[in-house]
Design a protein around this motif. Structure first.
Motif, short mmCIF file in Angstrom:
data_model
loop_
_atom_site.label_atom_id
_atom_site.label_comp_id
_atom_site.label_asym_id
_atom_site.label_seq_id
_atom_site.Cartn_x
_atom_site.Cartn_y
_atom_site.Cartn_z
N SER A 23 0.83 -1.19 0.00
CA SER A 23 0.00 0.00 0.00
C SER A 23 0.87 1.24 0.00
CB SER A 23 -0.90 0.00 1.23
OG SER A 23 -1.82 -1.06 1.19
N ALA A 24 0.45 2.22 -0.79
CA ALA A 24 1.17 3.48 -0.88
C ALA A 24 0.39 4.57 -0.14
CB ALA A 24 1.38 3.88 -2.32
N SER A 25 1.12 5.46 0.52
CA SER A 25 0.48 6.56 1.22
C SER A 25 1.40 7.78 1.15
CB SER A 25 0.18 6.19 2.67
OG SER A 25 1.39 5.91 3.36
N GLY A 26 0.89 8.88 1.65
CA GLY A 26 1.69 10.10 1.62
C GLY A 26 1.35 10.93 0.41
N ARG A 27 2.32 11.65 -0.10
CA ARG A 27 2.09 12.57 -1.20
C ARG A 27 2.20 11.83 -2.53
NH1 ARG A 27 4.91 18.28 -0.04
NH2 ARG A 27 3.37 18.85 -1.60
N THR A 28 1.30 10.88 -2.69
CA THR A 28 1.28 10.09 -3.90
C THR A 28 0.04 10.43 -4.72
OG1 THR A 28 1.41 7.83 -4.76
CG2 THR A 28 0.15 8.15 -2.74
N SER A 30 -3.06 8.65 -7.61
CA SER A 30 -3.72 7.42 -8.07
C SER A 30 -3.30 7.17 -9.52
CB SER A 30 -5.23 7.55 -7.96
OG SER A 30 -5.69 8.64 -8.75
N LEU A 31 -3.65 6.04 -10.00
CA LEU A 31 -3.36 5.64 -11.38
C LEU A 31 -1.87 5.75 -11.69
CD1 LEU A 31 -6.35 7.22 -13.32
CD2 LEU A 31 -6.04 4.83 -12.64
N LEU A 32 -1.09 4.94 -10.99
CA LEU A 32 0.35 4.92 -11.18
C LEU A 32 0.82 3.50 -11.47
CD1 LEU A 32 1.40 7.22 -8.23
CD2 LEU A 32 1.36 7.84 -10.65
N SER A 33 1.91 3.41 -12.18
CA SER A 33 2.52 2.11 -12.41
C SER A 33 3.14 1.61 -11.12
CB SER A 33 3.59 2.23 -13.49
OG SER A 33 4.29 1.01 -13.64
N MET A 34 2.89 0.36 -10.80
CA MET A 34 3.47 -0.24 -9.60
C MET A 34 3.98 -1.63 -9.94
SD MET A 34 0.72 0.91 -6.65
CE MET A 34 1.82 0.49 -5.29
N GLY A 35 4.80 -2.15 -9.06
CA GLY A 35 5.31 -3.48 -9.35
C GLY A 35 6.16 -4.03 -8.23
N TRP A 36 6.84 -5.13 -8.55
CA TRP A 36 7.64 -5.85 -7.57
C TRP A 36 9.00 -6.23 -8.15
CZ3 TRP A 36 5.69 -6.71 -2.69
CH2 TRP A 36 4.32 -6.51 -2.52
N TYR A 37 9.99 -6.13 -7.30
CA TYR A 37 11.31 -6.67 -7.55
C TYR A 37 11.65 -7.61 -6.41
CZ TYR A 37 12.81 -3.57 -11.38
OH TYR A 37 12.95 -2.94 -12.59
N ARG A 38 12.66 -8.41 -6.59
CA ARG A 38 13.12 -9.27 -5.50
C ARG A 38 14.63 -9.37 -5.50
NH1 ARG A 38 10.91 -15.23 -7.57
NH2 ARG A 38 12.41 -15.53 -9.27
N GLN A 39 15.15 -9.65 -4.32
CA GLN A 39 16.60 -9.78 -4.17
C GLN A 39 16.90 -11.00 -3.33
OE1 GLN A 39 18.57 -6.30 -2.61
NE2 GLN A 39 20.54 -6.96 -3.43
N ALA A 40 17.51 -11.98 -3.96
CA ALA A 40 17.92 -13.19 -3.27
C ALA A 40 19.27 -12.96 -2.59
CB ALA A 40 18.01 -14.35 -4.24
N PRO A 41 19.60 -13.73 -1.58
CA PRO A 41 20.88 -13.56 -0.88
C PRO A 41 22.07 -13.60 -1.83
CG PRO A 41 19.48 -15.07 0.32
CD PRO A 41 18.79 -14.82 -0.98
N GLY A 42 22.91 -12.59 -1.76
CA GLY A 42 24.10 -12.55 -2.58
C GLY A 42 23.87 -12.18 -4.03
N GLN A 43 22.64 -11.79 -4.36
CA GLN A 43 22.34 -11.44 -5.74
C GLN A 43 21.82 -10.01 -5.84
OE1 GLN A 43 19.92 -14.29 -7.86
NE2 GLN A 43 20.83 -16.04 -6.80
N GLU A 44 21.80 -9.50 -7.06
CA GLU A 44 21.27 -8.16 -7.27
C GLU A 44 19.75 -8.19 -7.30
OE1 GLU A 44 22.94 -7.04 -11.03
OE2 GLU A 44 21.50 -8.23 -12.17
N ARG A 45 19.16 -7.03 -7.11
CA ARG A 45 17.71 -6.92 -7.16
C ARG A 45 17.24 -7.11 -8.61
NH1 ARG A 45 14.86 -2.00 -3.98
NH2 ARG A 45 16.40 -2.78 -2.46
N LYS A 46 16.19 -7.92 -8.77
CA LYS A 46 15.71 -8.25 -10.10
C LYS A 46 14.21 -8.01 -10.24
CE LYS A 46 19.22 -11.82 -10.91
NZ LYS A 46 19.46 -13.25 -11.21
N THR A 71 -1.89 -7.76 -9.47
CA THR A 71 -3.12 -7.01 -9.61
C THR A 71 -2.97 -5.70 -8.85
OG1 THR A 71 -4.09 -8.14 -7.71
CG2 THR A 71 -4.60 -9.02 -9.88
N GLY A 72 -3.83 -4.74 -9.20
CA GLY A 72 -3.78 -3.45 -8.54
C GLY A 72 -5.16 -2.98 -8.14
N ASP A 73 -5.17 -2.08 -7.18
CA ASP A 73 -6.40 -1.45 -6.72
C ASP A 73 -6.14 0.03 -6.63
OD1 ASP A 73 -8.59 -0.42 -5.32
OD2 ASP A 73 -8.82 -2.24 -4.12
N ASN A 74 -6.57 0.77 -7.65
CA ASN A 74 -6.28 2.20 -7.69
C ASN A 74 -6.98 2.95 -6.56
OD1 ASN A 74 -4.47 2.47 -9.88
ND2 ASN A 74 -6.15 2.14 -11.30
#
Length: 118
Positions: A23-28, A30-46, A71-74
């Motif tokens: 969830s996003a809050s603050g001075r944001t 609506s209708l924005l691109s969002m997503g996910w990255y992940r970082q495994a131990p010893g690896q770069e964020r992907k 999925t998203g909920d604007n």
């Protein structure tokens, strides 16, 4: 200014499922691109997955295609990641982001750890 908070994660058995929320809050905005990255131990964020501002388009890394769904909920300024058929190699800290063109940058959450046991 803009805060993103992830929830979900934890220890999951291989083959199991887990849903991450962000969830996003603050001075944001609506209708924005969002997503996910992940970082495994010893690896770069992907990159893992993203959803367009309209929600009409989704994008996935090859490694999660067919297993993860974003999925998203604007109205709630939130994004979710449904993860199925989890594998030990999915073990990582998962980070949510929101790209805000007005500020010309992306904002990131602090991450949530997903550990998949074999």
């Amino acid at each position: 200014q803009v805060q993103l908070v992830e929830s979900g994660g934890g220890l999951v058995q291989a083959g199991g499922s887990e849903t991450l929320s962000c969830s996003a809050s603050g001075r944001t905005f609506s209708l924005l691109s969002m997503g996910w990255y992940r970082q495994a131990p010893g690896q770069e964020r992907k990159f893992v997955a993203a959803i367009s501002a309209s929600g009409d388009n989704t994008y996935y890394a090859d490694s999660v295609q067919g297993r993860f769904t974003i999925t998203g909920d604007n109205a709630k300024n939130a994004v979710y990641l449904q993860m199925n058929s989890l594998k030990p190699e999915d073990t990582a800290v998962y980070y949510c982001y929101q790209y805000i063109p007005y500020y010309g940058r992306a904002y990131w959450g602090k991450g949530t750890l997903v550990t998949v046991s074999s």
